[in-house]
Design a protein around this motif. Structure first.
Motif, PDB file in Angstrom:
ATOM      1  N   ALA A 117       0.842  -1.170   0.000  1.00 31.80           N
ATOM      2  CA  ALA A 117       0.000   0.000   0.000  1.00 31.80           C
ATOM      3  C   ALA A 117       0.877   1.218   0.000  1.00 31.80           C
ATOM      4  O   ALA A 117       2.061   1.136   0.266  1.00 31.80           O
ATOM      5  CB  ALA A 117      -0.910   0.000   1.212  1.00 31.80           C
ATOM      6  N   ILE A 122      -3.629   2.347  12.830  1.00 30.23           N
ATOM      7  CA  ILE A 122      -3.444   1.124  12.054  1.00 30.23           C
ATOM      8  C   ILE A 122      -3.752  -0.066  12.946  1.00 30.23           C
ATOM      9  O   ILE A 122      -3.268  -0.154  14.071  1.00 30.23           O
ATOM     10  CB  ILE A 122      -2.010   1.015  11.505  1.00 30.23           C
ATOM     11  CG1 ILE A 122      -1.756   2.080  10.449  1.00 30.23           C
ATOM     12  CG2 ILE A 122      -1.762  -0.370  10.914  1.00 30.23           C
ATOM     13  CD1 ILE A 122      -0.361   2.039   9.857  1.00 30.23           C
ATOM     14  N   ASN A 168       1.710   3.246   5.510  1.00 27.49           N
ATOM     15  CA  ASN A 168       0.375   3.697   5.903  1.00 27.49           C
ATOM     16  C   ASN A 168       0.301   4.442   7.224  1.00 27.49           C
ATOM     17  O   ASN A 168      -0.732   5.048   7.525  1.00 27.49           O
ATOM     18  CB  ASN A 168      -0.568   2.485   5.964  1.00 27.49           C
ATOM     19  CG  ASN A 168      -0.846   1.906   4.599  1.00 27.49           C
ATOM     20  OD1 ASN A 168      -1.705   2.391   3.874  1.00 27.49           O
ATOM     21  ND2 ASN A 168      -0.102   0.873   4.230  1.00 27.49           N
ATOM     22  N   TRP A 175     -13.060   2.340   6.654  1.00 26.94           N
ATOM     23  CA  TRP A 175     -11.708   1.934   6.984  1.00 26.94           C
ATOM     24  C   TRP A 175     -10.957   1.538   5.723  1.00 26.94           C
ATOM     25  O   TRP A 175     -11.514   0.892   4.825  1.00 26.94           O
ATOM     26  CB  TRP A 175     -11.722   0.740   7.936  1.00 26.94           C
ATOM     27  CG  TRP A 175     -12.069   1.072   9.352  1.00 26.94           C
ATOM     28  CD1 TRP A 175     -12.623   2.231   9.814  1.00 26.94           C
ATOM     29  CD2 TRP A 175     -11.915   0.224  10.493  1.00 26.94           C
ATOM     30  NE1 TRP A 175     -12.823   2.163  11.160  1.00 26.94           N
ATOM     31  CE2 TRP A 175     -12.390   0.944  11.608  1.00 26.94           C
ATOM     32  CE3 TRP A 175     -11.425  -1.060  10.673  1.00 26.94           C
ATOM     33  CZ2 TRP A 175     -12.389   0.415  12.895  1.00 26.94           C
ATOM     34  CZ3 TRP A 175     -11.421  -1.600  11.947  1.00 26.94           C
ATOM     35  CH2 TRP A 175     -11.901  -0.867  13.052  1.00 26.94           C
ATOM     36  N   GLY A 176      -9.677   1.901   5.665  1.00 24.40           N
ATOM     37  CA  GLY A 176      -8.839   1.433   4.584  1.00 24.40           C
ATOM     38  C   GLY A 176      -8.426  -0.012   4.824  1.00 24.40           C
ATOM     39  O   GLY A 176      -8.377  -0.478   5.965  1.00 24.40           O
ATOM     40  N   THR A 233      -6.670   2.307   9.180  1.00 23.57           N
ATOM     41  CA  THR A 233      -6.233   1.367   8.146  1.00 23.57           C
ATOM     42  C   THR A 233      -6.111  -0.011   8.765  1.00 23.57           C
ATOM     43  O   THR A 233      -5.412  -0.196   9.763  1.00 23.57           O
ATOM     44  CB  THR A 233      -4.875   1.772   7.546  1.00 23.57           C
ATOM     45  OG1 THR A 233      -4.983   3.081   6.985  1.00 23.57           O
ATOM     46  CG2 THR A 233      -4.447   0.796   6.460  1.00 23.57           C
ATOM     47  N   TYR A 234      -6.800  -0.958   8.179  1.00 21.51           N
ATOM     48  CA  TYR A 234      -6.783  -2.340   8.654  1.00 21.51           C
ATOM     49  C   TYR A 234      -5.796  -3.122   7.796  1.00 21.51           C
ATOM     50  O   TYR A 234      -5.950  -3.205   6.576  1.00 21.51           O
ATOM     51  CB  TYR A 234      -8.188  -2.928   8.531  1.00 21.51           C
ATOM     52  CG  TYR A 234      -8.370  -4.322   9.087  1.00 21.51           C
ATOM     53  CD1 TYR A 234      -8.933  -4.525  10.342  1.00 21.51           C
ATOM     54  CD2 TYR A 234      -8.012  -5.445   8.343  1.00 21.51           C
ATOM     55  CE1 TYR A 234      -9.135  -5.807  10.847  1.00 21.51           C
ATOM     56  CE2 TYR A 234      -8.198  -6.727   8.835  1.00 21.51           C
ATOM     57  CZ  TYR A 234      -8.759  -6.896  10.080  1.00 21.51           C
ATOM     58  OH  TYR A 234      -8.955  -8.161  10.581  1.00 21.51           O
ATOM     59  N   VAL A 255      -5.499  -3.003   3.727  1.00 23.07           N
ATOM     60  CA  VAL A 255      -4.245  -3.400   3.095  1.00 23.07           C
ATOM     61  C   VAL A 255      -4.018  -4.873   3.401  1.00 23.07           C
ATOM     62  O   VAL A 255      -4.054  -5.274   4.559  1.00 23.07           O
ATOM     63  CB  VAL A 255      -3.055  -2.565   3.621  1.00 23.07           C
ATOM     64  CG1 VAL A 255      -1.744  -3.071   3.025  1.00 23.07           C
ATOM     65  CG2 VAL A 255      -3.248  -1.096   3.311  1.00 23.07           C
TER      66      VAL A 255
END
Length: 239
Positions: A8, A132, A125, A109-110, A78-79, A112
């Motif tokens: 990412a 995160i 990220n 939520w993002g 971000t997950y 990756v």
């Protein structure tokens, strides 16, 4: 447990104000003469380790912690998933587990997917106002151990691929440098009997050693037992 790889991009750096370049004495004088000026709060770097056995509630607890952080700061979440999603896989159980996790996560939520290069994903990220969530370290270690379908004998010494040590070292080096809030989820699997088979014993030992190192680096550690979080280290975060 199946390995995969993804990457990412995007990291953010907060700009400094013009006054931040002034000498310390001038900044102190400015603060003294402008008592009503608002000074924006700078999010503090945070590292949280969430441990627990299977179905202990650790993932749900970590997700709620990330949700609370986003609500308090307005920053993104971000997950980072360490399990591979493969449409062609015959592992229906793993597909169901992934689907349940996806359904539970907030839509904003993002995501990756990084089953191998976890340190790289964190560097790419992490941001000062963000959070995160890595779920989970347990799968990630498994992926490294069985990289490229590697197999091991039932008895004797276990020699993992070089990436096993390299990626662990990279993660431990990255964690103290990352901005924002990082939440790591990992299993505690050392409470049972000594397992049969050399590779299983090696895996249990290595995960235990890694959890110790992550706990030492963490600001706080929480152990989930039957859905109830127990404080092992550090106070609860402000957000």
């Amino acid at each position: 447990m199946t390995p995969a790889h993804a990457s990412a991009t995007a990291s953010a750096v907060e700009p400094a104000s013009a006054s931040s370049h002034a000498p310390a004495g001038e900044r102190a004088a400015q603060a003294a003469t402008a008592p009503h000026a608002r000074v924006p709060a700078v999010p503090v770097r945070q590292l949280t380790l969430v441990l627990g056995g299977a179905r202990s509630g650790k993932s749900h607890f970590a997700e709620q912690m990330a949700t609370d952080h986003a609500a308090a700061t307005g920053g993104p979440v971000t997950y980072i998933a360490t399990a591979r999603y493969d449409d062609d896989t015959s592992d229906e159980e793993m597909q169901l587990r992934i689907a349940l996790h996806r359904a539970r996560r907030p839509a904003d939520w993002g995501l990756v997917e990084s089953p191998l290069h976890l340190a790289d994903a964190l560097y790419a990220n992490a941001r000062h106002d963000g959070c995160i969530l890595v779920d989970c370290v347990t799968l990630w270690l498994n992926n490294l151990l069985f990289l490229d379908g590697r197999s091991y004998p039932d008895h004797g010494l276990v020699t993992p691929p070089s990436a096993f040590t390299e990626e662990i070292d990279a993660l431990l080096a990255a964690l103290p440098t990352l901005p924002g809030h990082v939440i790591l989820v990992s299993n505690e699997i050392g409470f049972g009997v000594v397992p049969m088979g050399a590779i299983t014993r090696f895996y249990v030992d290595e995960l235990g050693r890694l959890n110790q190192k992550l706990a030492a680096a963490a600001d706080r550690v929480r152990l989930l037992v039957a859905g109830i979080p127990i404080s092992v280290k550090g106070a609860d975060p402000a957000c």
